[in-house]
Scaffold this active site. Structure first.
Site, mmCIF file in Angstrom:
data_model
loop_
_atom_site.group_PDB
_atom_site.id
_atom_site.type_symbol
_atom_site.label_atom_id
_atom_site.label_comp_id
_atom_site.label_asym_id
_atom_site.label_seq_id
_atom_site.Cartn_x
_atom_site.Cartn_y
_atom_site.Cartn_z
ATOM 1 N N ASP B 82 0.851 -1.189 0.000
ATOM 2 C CA ASP B 82 0.000 0.000 0.000
ATOM 3 C C ASP B 82 0.893 1.248 0.000
ATOM 4 O O ASP B 82 1.572 1.525 0.997
ATOM 5 C CB ASP B 82 -0.896 -0.032 1.251
ATOM 6 C CG ASP B 82 -1.920 1.090 1.238
ATOM 7 O OD1 ASP B 82 -2.011 1.807 0.224
ATOM 8 O OD2 ASP B 82 -2.627 1.247 2.248
ATOM 9 N N GLU B 83 0.882 1.974 -1.117
ATOM 10 C CA GLU B 83 1.664 3.209 -1.254
ATOM 11 C C GLU B 83 3.115 3.025 -0.787
ATOM 12 O O GLU B 83 3.566 3.704 0.131
ATOM 13 C CB GLU B 83 1.019 4.336 -0.426
ATOM 14 C CG GLU B 83 -0.396 4.680 -0.829
ATOM 15 C CD GLU B 83 -0.462 5.582 -2.052
ATOM 16 O OE1 GLU B 83 0.606 5.842 -2.646
ATOM 17 O OE2 GLU B 83 -1.572 5.987 -2.424
ATOM 18 N N PRO B 84 3.834 2.121 -1.370
ATOM 19 C CA PRO B 84 5.182 1.820 -0.850
ATOM 20 C C PRO B 84 6.165 2.974 -0.974
ATOM 21 O O PRO B 84 7.143 3.021 -0.228
ATOM 22 C CB PRO B 84 5.628 0.630 -1.709
ATOM 23 C CG PRO B 84 4.840 0.718 -2.953
ATOM 24 C CD PRO B 84 3.533 1.333 -2.578
#
Lengths: 401, 165
Positions: B82-84
């Protein structure tokens, strides 16, 4: 490595040596296993705030696990850490009791209740750490138990003090804490534990209806257990005790008397030689020494006599025994004739009897301030031995109907 | 399947290796195996030198790597990130993307949620766009479609795709 990591990071573990050190400094032999265990419950005032704070800090540090992907439940995730902390605190409590009294079934009740209270405060601390900001949770965990314990001990209504499971000043060697009260208080603290566990589990649940349902059930359970515990505590005054009923250890002495003592005082039976010599001397003088000395007898009746033994001062064993014998003359309700008629004359000659008995055998004496009496009741003991013995025997039998 | 959250919680008091092991254990890996995998993955995400460093001392980029190591320590078939790269500077974003590429074969499928549409064009086989409750899917070339070459091409493509949904 994981255990080392838990040990390194558990606040409760690091607080425990302080608790143990404190206890080692103040530990003294207790009057009985139950008394020692009950006295040790006063350490809850120290342990519970520390455990609650430790758990709150732990929850605060691990608050992030609520947002981590997990297959293991929140309790499983945190239990190993709490087990180390709680285990250390409970072990220190048991150690403290053992320092004061030998292993006995009689101390299991107070210790079990104390352990439940410790676990409950740990869970309350953990819950606070998750739900409240640290700036609120930490002071609350320190001050909450402290205020509750001290306030409950200060108010006139003893029921609240019994509910906290702190029974300092309890019990003499002839008493134990009432099992009915121990059960009620265990139910109360057990309910708090269950409610706290349910609340922690609900932290993982996002469904509002489940949260409301658990909240309502928790409130009802706490109300019910509190009401039950308060009603169970109602019949008791400051000391919630009943007579100790466990069997005594008995031994026939060469003088012919039978001595029965509580198991923790069994050493007295081995060291009774000097005391028994004194009994034989009193026998030879013609004093009506009882045939049975029973440490656990609460009332003067027949040949059963309450005997005060104090294992801490063996050199004063004769004096202690004389005090026990002399107690038979403590006529609280007045002197009665053999027909049961109450006489208005003299009520307590125990101090004179005790001093006379000790003097006859040349043993060291201790001041038994509790046996003092008004000067008006004093009578001189005749110097003639036979008259003195007759008077002593008269006093010793005066109370018995 | 494993999941790397957008915000990586730093469990205070734990070292990098301990946190990765703990996260793997939380996801069902046994205690000893989680420690072994933690040692392995901490090195593979380039945190070997920081393995014994406390979590609270890590930078944002290092925290992402810890999150990635924690996600991969469970040997997943599917890894959801998730949104790295959110909150990372361009250099760190580039490094992080390179690292994911180097680890590509370790996981069956990667599902990466991102607002950085430039990532989509270069690195992925399939694109899913979620907007206003609707889903668009296609290959990166479908995504770029007929948007002409030029600056901010991926951004302009995103606008085109969402306009047509």
């Amino acid at each position: 490595m994981r255990y080392l990591e838990i040990l390194r990071n558990s606040p409760s573990v690091w607080l425990t040596p302080l608790v143990v050190l404190f206890a080692l400094v103040v530990a003294e032999p207790g009057p009985s296993p139950s008394g020692a265990a009950a006295a040790m419950t006063s350490f809850l005032i120290l342990l519970c705030p520390l455990v609650a704070l430790g758990a709150a800090v732990e929850s605060w540090r691990f608050r992030g696990i609520l947002h981590l992907p997990r297959k293991r439940g929140i309790l499983t995730a945190l239990l190993p850490r709490w087990v180390v902390g709680i285990g250390a605190c409970v072990a220190s409590l048991v150690l403290l009791v053992l320092l004061r009294a030998p292993i006995s079934v009689e101390w299991t009740g107070p210790v079990v209740v104390s352990c439940l209270a410790i676990v409950a405060w740990c869970l309350i601390g953990a819950l606070s750490g998750f739900l409240l900001p640290a700036v609120v949770a930490w002071p609350l965990c320190i001050m909450g138990p402290l205020v509750l314990f001290t306030r409950a001990a200060a108010i006139p209504d003893n029921r609240w003090r019994h509910l906290t499971a702190v029974w300092f000043g309890c019990c003499s060697s002839n008493e134990v804490i009432a099992p009915s009260l121990l059960t009620a208080v265990a139910v109360f603290w057990g309910t708090i534990c269950l409610v706290a566990i349910a609340s922690l589990i609900v932290l993982d649940c996002r469904r509002r209806t489940v949260q409301v349902l658990v909240g309502a059930s928790a409130a009802a359970a706490i109300w019910a257990s509190t009401t039950y515990a308060l009603s169970a505590a109602a019949p008791f005054g400051y000391a919630p005790t009943v007579a100790r009923s466990s069997p005594r250890v008995c031994a026939q002495q060469p003088s012919g008397v039978r001595v029965c003592v509580w198991p923790e005082d069994a050493a007295i039976l081995r060291d009774f030689t000097a005391t028994d010599r004194a009994v034989r001397s009193w026998h030879s003088l013609g004093v009506k020494v009882p045939e049975v000395f029973d440490e656990g007898a609460l009332e003067v009746s027949g040949t059963i006599t309450p005997v005060q033994f104090d294992t801490r001062y063996p050199e004063y064993a004769v004096s202690s025994l004389a005090t026990g014998i002399a107690k038979r003359s403590d006529c609280q309700g007045g002197v009665r004739t053999p027909e049961g008629e109450l006489l208005p004359d003299g009520v307590d000659h125990s101090q004179q009897i005790k001093d006379w008995l000790v003097a006859q055998v040349g043993a060291p004496t201790i001041d038994s301030s509790g046996l003092g009496q008004a000067p008006g009741n004093q009578r001189e003991i005749p110097s003639d031995p036979s008259q003195a013995v007759a008077l002593i025997n008269e006093w010793l039998t005066a109370c018995r109907p | 399947m494993s999941y790397m959250p957008q915000v990586i919680p730093a469990l205070r008091g734990l070292t990098v290796e301990e946190q990765v092991a703990y996260c793997a254990w939380l996801q069902g890996v046994s205690s000893s195996e989680s420690r072994r995998r933690a040692r392995l993955w901490v090195k593979r995400v380039g945190l070997g030198d920081a393995a014994r460093q406390k979590m609270r001392t890590l930078s944002g980029g290092q925290l992402r790597r810890v999150g990635l190591a924690s996600a991969l320590a469970t040997s997943p078939q599917v890894a959801i990130l998730d949104e790295p790269t959110a909150g990372l500077d361009p250099t760190q974003q580039m490094r992080f993307r390179d690292m994911i590429k180097s680890l590509e074969s370790e996981v069956g499928s990667w599902l990466i949620a991102t607002h950085d549409v430039n990532e989509i064009v270069d690195d992925f086989d399939q694109v899913l766009v979620l907007a206003s409750g609707r889903v668009w899917s296609g290959s990166p070339s479908d995504y770029l479609g007929s948007v002409p070459e030029g600056p901010m091409r991926a951004h302009r493509a995103f606008i085109e795709v969402t306009r047509g949904m």
